[in-house]
Every structure is written in C-alpha cells, then in structure tokens.
Design a protein around this motif. Structure first.
Motif, PDB file in Angstrom:
ATOM      1  N   THR A  13      35.169  31.979  52.351  1.00  0.00           N
ATOM      2  CA  THR A  13      34.541  31.490  53.575  1.00  0.00           C
ATOM      3  C   THR A  13      35.579  31.417  54.688  1.00  0.00           C
ATOM      4  O   THR A  13      36.770  31.336  54.443  1.00  0.00           O
ATOM      5  N   GLN A  14      35.088  31.433  55.914  1.00  0.00           N
ATOM      6  CA  GLN A  14      35.956  31.455  57.084  1.00  0.00           C
ATOM      7  C   GLN A  14      36.157  30.046  57.628  1.00  0.00           C
ATOM      8  O   GLN A  14      35.275  29.202  57.562  1.00  0.00           O
ATOM      9  N   GLY A  15      37.346  29.805  58.176  1.00  0.00           N
ATOM     10  CA  GLY A  15      37.624  28.540  58.838  1.00  0.00           C
ATOM     11  C   GLY A  15      38.304  27.541  57.930  1.00  0.00           C
ATOM     12  O   GLY A  15      37.910  27.354  56.782  1.00  0.00           O
ATOM     13  N   CYS A  16      39.362  26.891  58.439  1.00  0.00           N
ATOM     14  CA  CYS A  16      40.051  25.862  57.677  1.00  0.00           C
ATOM     15  C   CYS A  16      40.601  24.824  58.646  1.00  0.00           C
ATOM     16  O   CYS A  16      41.035  25.157  59.753  1.00  0.00           O
ATOM     17  N   ASN A  17      40.577  23.557  58.234  1.00  0.00           N
ATOM     18  CA  ASN A  17      41.135  22.483  59.060  1.00  0.00           C
ATOM     19  C   ASN A  17      42.601  22.221  58.750  1.00  0.00           C
ATOM     20  O   ASN A  17      43.201  21.309  59.332  1.00  0.00           O
ATOM     21  N   PHE A  18      43.190  22.991  57.835  1.00  0.00           N
ATOM     22  CA  PHE A  18      44.625  22.969  57.589  1.00  0.00           C
ATOM     23  C   PHE A  18      45.231  24.269  58.094  1.00  0.00           C
ATOM     24  O   PHE A  18      44.523  25.251  58.330  1.00  0.00           O
ATOM     25  N   ASN A  32      35.831  32.331  63.831  1.00  0.00           N
ATOM     26  CA  ASN A  32      35.395  33.347  64.775  1.00  0.00           C
ATOM     27  C   ASN A  32      33.875  33.372  64.867  1.00  0.00           C
ATOM     28  O   ASN A  32      33.172  32.866  63.987  1.00  0.00           O
ATOM     29  N   SER A  33      33.377  33.946  65.921  1.00  0.00           N
ATOM     30  CA  SER A  33      31.933  34.004  66.114  1.00  0.00           C
ATOM     31  C   SER A  33      31.309  35.028  65.174  1.00  0.00           C
ATOM     32  O   SER A  33      31.979  35.910  64.648  1.00  0.00           O
ATOM     33  N   GLY A  34      30.002  34.896  65.000  1.00  0.00           N
ATOM     34  CA  GLY A  34      29.279  35.849  64.165  1.00  0.00           C
ATOM     35  C   GLY A  34      29.034  35.328  62.768  1.00  0.00           C
ATOM     36  O   GLY A  34      29.588  34.309  62.351  1.00  0.00           O
ATOM     37  N   THR A  35      28.177  36.011  62.041  1.00  0.00           N
ATOM     38  CA  THR A  35      27.841  35.627  60.671  1.00  0.00           C
ATOM     39  C   THR A  35      27.862  36.859  59.785  1.00  0.00           C
ATOM     40  O   THR A  35      27.743  37.990  60.254  1.00  0.00           O
TER      41      THR A  35
END
Length: 221
Positions: A13-18, A32-35
């Motif tokens: 999956t995309q995105g991380c808070n670290f 990033n945008s999009g799915t």
C-alpha cells in the motif's frame, strides 16, 4: 519469508507516516493522487487461490487507509488468510481489525527503545508522547489479542544501539516471537542518504543467545 509457514502474495500500500532513514520502500512513503483498480489483483488471487494460503498486506503503512477492513474482507472471502505488516501507530484501526477477526497474523515493527528521542531517530520523524503511547498500547494489544504475531527490529548500528534492544525486551514480555532483522543496504541503483551498516552476525547472535531466557528472539538475515 513474508508469511511464516504459508505461501502468500504480497500487496504493497502507498503512504507512510514514518520516514525511516533505512527504508527500502521509500518510493511508497509519499501519498500520490490516483487509485489502483482492485479488479486485476482479485482476478489474480482468484486464479491462484488453490496455490496460495494467504496475502500479506504491507507498505508503506496499511492502517492509514480507511478502506483496509473492506479490502481484507474481500480477500478473506476467497478463503485466504491475511497477514498485516504495521508500525503500530494506528491503534484504533488495529483494535478494530482484531475485534472483527480480520487478521490472522500481525507483524509489528518496533523501531527502537520506546522513548521519543531514540524512536524519533529511527522513524525519521519527531514523535510526540501521544503517538509513542499509541505504539506502546499497540504492542500490548497485539500480545494480548490471541492473534498469531511477531515483533521485529531492524538492527542498524548507526540507529539502534544494543542498549536500545535491552530496553525493548521488557516491553515485549509475553510476545510469541521477536525477530532481529539484519540491516541490508539499498540496491545499487538507489542512493542512501547516509552510510549505514549491520551488526556483525556473530555479535548479534551472541547477544540474542544471552537474552533468550527473557524473550523469544530469532535472527533473520
């Protein structure tokens, strides 16, 4: 390697808070945008369901996505087990997934000793006490959940001291397994922000041997 004892597909999956300095999936950190349409993935799982035992959901940080429970339900509807990789920062999501019996195995990274200074260094962000408390509570939740699990620490000499490990061990009392993961450098086509290095294997294994009576530590090269 990704799902102990099972043949599994891995979903990133995309995105991380670290923003861990040694992260090997740094391209997944920004959101990033999009799915990505789920159709091809589920077509693949359906075609291979007789070969697969489960699916590993990793990242990035999967628990940042509000659609994670429904995504897992669709996977489990195929008769597949689900392993979740997480950094433990989203306690509410973890608690929901456990209570709804949606995860069969949880692997949580414990980056360093559970204090803001050491954890911030390894996570690559400035942790608040509130966020660190959520991480600590996630550890307790997983240990007491009855769900099969592991904790793991990437042992990088420049970020994780041996005394940090000694401070982690009491917080993991009662866990099923705790893995030491050797740090490995990026592929040669990637640029490391700083030079990191692993602990010598002999030193790491001796350290583990001297502490086996306190927690079940395993070595993962």
């Amino acid at each position: 390697m990704d799902y102990p004892g099972k043949i599994a597909s891995v979903v990133f999956t995309q995105g991380c808070n670290f923003s861990c300095p040694y992260c090997h999936n740094r391209e997944l950190i920004p959101v990033n945008s999009g799915t990505f349409p789920p159709g091809p993935l589920f077509n693949y799982l359906e075609r291979n369901r007789l070969l697969l035992d489960g699916v590993v959901i990793t990242g990035g940080e999967p628990t940042l996505h509000s659609g994670l429970p429904d995504f897992i339900k669709a996977i489990k509807a195929l008769g597949l087990s689900v392993k979740l990789d997480t950094n433990g920062t989203n306690l509410q999501m973890l608690d929901y997934l456990i209570r709804q019996d949606l995860v069969d195995y949880i692997a949580m990274d414990v980056k360093s000793s559970l204090d803001t200074e050491r954890y911030s260094l390894t996570a690559g962000i400035r942790l608040t006490e509130k966020l660190l408390d959520r991480i600590k509570e996630s550890v307790r939740l997983i240990i007491g959940s009855g769900v099969d699990h592991e904790f793991r620490t990437t042992i990088c000499r420049e970020l994780v001291r041996l005394e940090d490990i000694d401070r982690i061990i009491p917080d993991l009392h009662g866990c099923r397994r705790y893995f030491w993961q050797q740090y490995h450098s990026y592929n040669q086509d990637k640029v490391e922000p700083v030079q990191f290095s692993p602990y010598p294997e002999v030193q790491a294994k001796q350290f583990i041997e001297n502490r086996k009576s306190r927690v079940r530590i395993l070595f993962r090269d």
